[in-house]
Design an enzyme around this catalytic site. Sequence first.
Site, short mmCIF file in Angstrom:
data_model
loop_
_atom_site.label_atom_id
_atom_site.label_comp_id
_atom_site.label_asym_id
_atom_site.label_seq_id
_atom_site.Cartn_x
_atom_site.Cartn_y
_atom_site.Cartn_z
N SER A 51 0.90 -0.96 -0.13
CA SER A 51 -0.18 0.25 0.45
C SER A 51 0.83 1.21 -0.13
O SER A 51 1.89 1.17 -0.60
CB SER A 51 -1.13 0.15 0.93
OG SER A 51 -1.84 0.67 0.96
N ASP A 210 -4.78 -3.88 -2.93
CA ASP A 210 -4.21 -3.68 -1.21
C ASP A 210 -3.73 -4.80 -0.65
O ASP A 210 -4.59 -5.65 -0.27
CB ASP A 210 -5.22 -2.65 -0.87
CG ASP A 210 -4.17 -2.20 0.04
OD1 ASP A 210 -3.34 -1.91 0.76
OD2 ASP A 210 -4.90 -0.41 1.12
#
Length: 295
Positions: A51, A210
């Site tokens: 991320s 993610d």
Amino acid sequence: MLIESLASLDLAGIDTLIFAGGGNRCWWQAGAISHLLAQHWRLPMQLVGTSGGAAVAAAFLTAGPQAALAACQRLYADRTRMFEWRSLLRGRLHYAHRHIYPAWLASFVDAEHFQALRQSKHRLQVAITRPARRLGLRGSIGIATLAYFVDKFLRGPLHPELPRRLGLRQEFRELRDCTSLDEARILLAAAGAALPFIPARRIDGEYAFDGGYTDNAPLPSQTDSEKARTLVLLTRHYPKLPAIFRANGRNYWQPSTRIPVSMLDCTARATVLDAWALGEHNAQEALASGGLHIA
């Protein structure tokens, strides 16, 4: 999980640095590591991230975290809201992140720095999440979101087990193995694809999103010796845990308090400078107190 408080950690013995995800909270990592580097610490050869943490790690290997911060501020400067409500008239809600995040990545992962990145001796492993095979993308996002809130508010572990038990898979990709600039950007965008704000990307024909949905602080497979030479940079504050500690053979460093920035705010109100400043301050304190030391 056995937690051992560390009175002192020798940064000269760290070979692997793990950047947890956390959106804007990752500016704490940027501020902390920038200060350590200014004190003549050398960035470890092995980096891991997901991320926003993966993006910050990439910035250290390309244009630098200060350039990435300046680009973030420019992109946020004229933005007053995170959503385009007018898009509801067309039956969909447009999130500003869909434009801002790829534009931000492109500001420091550019053609000039891509070749240097590929030739660098530093390695950056980027963690992505793959959907559960039986659930597909939408089902996996729903389950992953539920698991995230269960772990965050009810259990609070450093490394959640529920997402994997539900079939989500975390996968690690080497950034410098990307053969084109577009491929590198897609990998970093996928690692930060927190739906519905940022859409999933296809990598090798399969959706990737993610990596924080599986584990916000991604842990690659390591030997006991490698774990002992690893430092995990957390972006969540755990009040019951020491600032610097060891767990399951790895070393951890967490912010001294909740990082003063909204994780997803991409408007002019986002206090990214405060997050950076807290990182700098925590690094200064840790060095002054002897909690961290550079040989």
